[in-house]
Design a protein around this motif. Sequence first.
Motif, mmCIF file in Angstrom:
data_model
loop_
_atom_site.group_PDB
_atom_site.id
_atom_site.type_symbol
_atom_site.label_atom_id
_atom_site.label_comp_id
_atom_site.label_asym_id
_atom_site.label_seq_id
_atom_site.Cartn_x
_atom_site.Cartn_y
_atom_site.Cartn_z
ATOM 1 N N LYS A 154 39.011 27.511 50.133
ATOM 2 C CA LYS A 154 38.883 26.600 49.265
ATOM 3 C C LYS A 154 39.052 27.620 47.913
ATOM 4 C CE LYS A 154 34.204 25.056 50.064
ATOM 5 N NZ LYS A 154 33.978 25.791 48.641
ATOM 6 N N ASP A 155 37.532 28.882 48.433
ATOM 7 C CA ASP A 155 37.599 29.088 46.784
ATOM 8 C C ASP A 155 38.622 30.698 46.383
ATOM 9 O OD1 ASP A 155 35.640 28.157 46.546
ATOM 10 O OD2 ASP A 155 33.989 29.552 47.812
ATOM 11 N N LEU A 156 38.950 30.454 47.681
ATOM 12 C CA LEU A 156 40.067 31.701 47.282
ATOM 13 C C LEU A 156 41.287 31.254 46.948
ATOM 14 C CD1 LEU A 156 41.287 35.180 47.532
ATOM 15 C CD2 LEU A 156 42.265 34.242 49.571
ATOM 16 N N ASP A 157 41.293 30.132 46.885
ATOM 17 C CA ASP A 157 42.657 29.342 46.508
ATOM 18 C C ASP A 157 42.221 28.882 44.466
ATOM 19 O OD1 ASP A 157 44.018 29.520 49.047
ATOM 20 O OD2 ASP A 157 43.513 26.925 49.071
ATOM 21 N N THR A 158 41.401 28.448 44.527
ATOM 22 C CA THR A 158 40.733 28.064 42.695
ATOM 23 C C THR A 158 40.343 29.380 42.469
ATOM 24 O OG1 THR A 158 38.401 27.926 44.307
ATOM 25 C CG2 THR A 158 39.720 25.879 43.931
ATOM 26 N N GLU A 159 40.577 30.736 43.252
ATOM 27 C CA GLU A 159 40.653 31.588 42.073
ATOM 28 C C GLU A 159 42.053 32.614 41.332
ATOM 29 O OE1 GLU A 159 37.371 34.252 40.270
ATOM 30 O OE2 GLU A 159 36.935 32.269 40.717
ATOM 31 N N MET A 160 42.795 31.920 42.652
ATOM 32 C CA MET A 160 43.791 32.985 42.503
ATOM 33 C C MET A 160 44.570 32.519 41.166
ATOM 34 S SD MET A 160 45.746 34.952 44.650
ATOM 35 C CE MET A 160 45.016 35.097 46.123
ATOM 36 N N THR A 161 43.879 32.012 40.696
ATOM 37 C CA THR A 161 44.453 31.749 39.030
ATOM 38 C C THR A 161 43.997 32.210 38.188
ATOM 39 O OG1 THR A 161 44.625 29.211 39.391
ATOM 40 C CG2 THR A 161 44.882 30.322 37.191
ATOM 41 N N VAL A 162 42.301 32.611 38.218
ATOM 42 C CA VAL A 162 42.069 33.957 37.226
ATOM 43 C C VAL A 162 42.536 35.583 38.148
ATOM 44 C CG1 VAL A 162 39.949 34.633 36.986
ATOM 45 C CG2 VAL A 162 40.380 32.033 37.629
ATOM 46 N N VAL A 163 42.689 35.516 39.500
ATOM 47 C CA VAL A 163 42.859 36.761 39.435
ATOM 48 C C VAL A 163 44.627 36.839 38.855
ATOM 49 C CG1 VAL A 163 43.352 38.390 42.063
ATOM 50 C CG2 VAL A 163 41.619 36.522 41.296
ATOM 51 N N ARG A 164 45.318 36.000 39.430
ATOM 52 C CA ARG A 164 46.573 36.308 39.211
ATOM 53 C C ARG A 164 46.307 36.947 37.165
ATOM 54 N NH1 ARG A 164 48.471 31.976 41.955
ATOM 55 N NH2 ARG A 164 49.486 32.286 44.002
ATOM 56 N N ASN A 165 45.738 36.077 36.836
ATOM 57 C CA ASN A 165 45.811 36.319 35.007
ATOM 58 C C ASN A 165 45.337 37.587 34.791
ATOM 59 O OD1 ASN A 165 45.646 35.203 32.373
ATOM 60 N ND2 ASN A 165 43.601 35.917 32.485
ATOM 61 N N GLU A 166 43.999 38.185 35.502
ATOM 62 C CA GLU A 166 44.034 39.862 34.898
ATOM 63 C C GLU A 166 45.414 40.335 35.903
ATOM 64 O OE1 GLU A 166 40.623 40.260 37.851
ATOM 65 O OE2 GLU A 166 39.228 39.260 36.535
ATOM 66 N N MET A 167 46.276 40.239 36.815
ATOM 67 C CA MET A 167 47.371 41.158 37.294
ATOM 68 C C MET A 167 48.138 41.300 36.345
ATOM 69 S SD MET A 167 49.031 40.827 40.867
ATOM 70 C CE MET A 167 48.138 41.073 41.507
ATOM 71 N N GLU A 168 48.623 39.520 35.443
ATOM 72 C CA GLU A 168 49.922 39.793 34.896
ATOM 73 C C GLU A 168 49.212 40.531 33.619
ATOM 74 O OE1 GLU A 168 50.032 35.475 34.741
ATOM 75 O OE2 GLU A 168 51.226 35.732 36.262
ATOM 76 N N MET A 169 48.075 40.613 33.405
ATOM 77 C CA MET A 169 47.457 40.917 31.318
ATOM 78 C C MET A 169 47.366 42.943 32.345
ATOM 79 S SD MET A 169 43.702 38.856 31.239
ATOM 80 C CE MET A 169 43.047 40.826 29.586
ATOM 81 N N GLY A 170 47.248 43.513 33.511
ATOM 82 C CA GLY A 170 48.070 44.400 33.379
ATOM 83 C C GLY A 170 49.217 44.945 33.358
ATOM 84 N N GLU A 171 50.022 43.610 33.992
ATOM 85 C CA GLU A 171 51.174 43.940 34.094
ATOM 86 C C GLU A 171 52.040 44.027 32.025
ATOM 87 O OE1 GLU A 171 52.098 42.086 37.784
ATOM 88 O OE2 GLU A 171 52.507 41.789 35.639
ATOM 89 N N ASN A 172 51.153 43.915 31.290
ATOM 90 C CA ASN A 172 51.237 43.361 29.965
ATOM 91 C C ASN A 172 50.922 44.906 28.756
ATOM 92 O OD1 ASN A 172 52.952 41.635 29.710
ATOM 93 N ND2 ASN A 172 52.032 40.092 30.113
ATOM 94 N N SER A 173 49.915 45.473 29.447
ATOM 95 C CA SER A 173 49.518 46.378 29.271
ATOM 96 C C SER A 173 49.890 48.335 29.295
ATOM 97 C CB SER A 173 48.101 47.071 29.305
ATOM 98 O OG SER A 173 47.431 47.543 28.769
ATOM 99 N N PRO A 174 50.804 48.722 28.499
ATOM 100 C CA PRO A 174 51.288 50.210 28.624
ATOM 101 C C PRO A 174 49.572 51.171 29.188
ATOM 102 C CG PRO A 174 51.297 48.782 25.995
ATOM 103 C CD PRO A 174 50.368 48.074 26.634
ATOM 104 N N GLU A 175 48.405 50.803 28.624
ATOM 105 C CA GLU A 175 48.399 51.860 28.968
ATOM 106 C C GLU A 175 47.800 51.815 30.322
ATOM 107 O OE1 GLU A 175 47.524 50.961 24.690
ATOM 108 O OE2 GLU A 175 47.164 49.914 26.470
ATOM 109 N N ARG A 176 47.579 50.472 31.574
ATOM 110 C CA ARG A 176 47.407 50.475 32.289
ATOM 111 C C ARG A 176 48.981 50.739 33.430
ATOM 112 N NH1 ARG A 176 43.687 45.697 33.544
ATOM 113 N NH2 ARG A 176 44.200 45.729 35.788
ATOM 114 N N ILE A 177 50.266 50.010 32.554
ATOM 115 C CA ILE A 177 51.106 50.904 33.590
ATOM 116 C C ILE A 177 51.063 52.038 33.534
ATOM 117 C CG2 ILE A 177 53.913 51.007 33.177
ATOM 118 C CD1 ILE A 177 52.415 48.380 33.972
#
Length: 358
Positions: A154-177
């Motif tokens: 249940k905690d993993l499910d609720t935290e998944m939105t935060v993790v996805r947001n971090e993932m997508e922030m990286g996908e939008n960062s030229p330096e990270r890519i």
Amino acid sequence: MSPVVRALGWVALSATLFCGSAGMVWAAPSAAMKSVRSIEGIEEYTLPNGLQVLLARDDSKPSTTVNLTVRVGSRHENYGETGMAHLLEHLLFKGSAKHPQPWGEFTKRGLRANGTTWLDRTNYFASFASNDDNLRWYLDWLADALVNSFIARKDLDTEMTVVRNEMEMGENSPERILLEKTLAAMFVWHNYGKSTIGARTDVEQVDIGRLQSFYKTWYRPDNATLIVSGRFDPSKTAQWIAKAFGAVRKPAVALPRLYTLDPVQDGERVSEGETEAEGEAETDAWSEADPQGLPVSVADPVHTAVVDADAVEEGEEDAVVVGDAVPVVEAEGVEDMDAEEDLVEEEEPDAVDVGLAE
């Protein structure tokens, strides 16, 4: 974990390592802690269960910083497990039976607490105005979280939105890519070539049983280092550490031995990422709700798109790959990324902004 928060983690870790006072005479530590060495004011001890302890007292500081580093990161993940080290960092803050609401306690006590994950380690830290009660409580929370955290579905499910947001922030960062592509080119077999955030499919479909097993395998006292620095009483702190962490048992099973190494590099390796209009470039998306074609703020990662300029010129329907965005984009006038600033200055009416936003 965002780059800013990761940077804060490194600052906290650096502070704990280097703020000791040379020549300080301390009271004898708890008998449960074995002295190992003393280097420039930093005292090293070990507990019978294998926990490494570093005490760096500095009374010139008004605060105390505590850091627990667990020696597990993305390089310890197997096939189908990418992102697990980072997920555990998030889930440890979801509590345990003894400490069900750690974030509430952090706020109540005025602790600046967080965690970070990287290739070789995961660390949890807190800084606060020097206070015996807060120090004792935080040490107790760390010891409990090390082995008794819920790691629940249940905690993993609720935290998944935060993790996805971090993932997508990286996908939008030229330096990270760029970093991701460079590491992938550098390492053929070693896990240093894999991103800490993990593969989206592994993260979104993670098996909770495997995640709990990963936690039990690597989160143990003989695989961790506890650092206390700043203003504190060494004798009292040693006793609190011995009481909180001394009760944590060292598993009978030895830590897994990792032996994968990359072969000697046999030539130059090049990593290329297309950013020119004739290839693929990331840009703002256009929403169906915006008939004027004005760019939606890229601060919302849902609206990030990939534009194929060749497909745009040919009028193909899949010119832009993005959720609900269905734009018709005129790419004429855009030649390369270097020309973008000049185009803006000249107010080229047909130019498409292909800049990457953090």
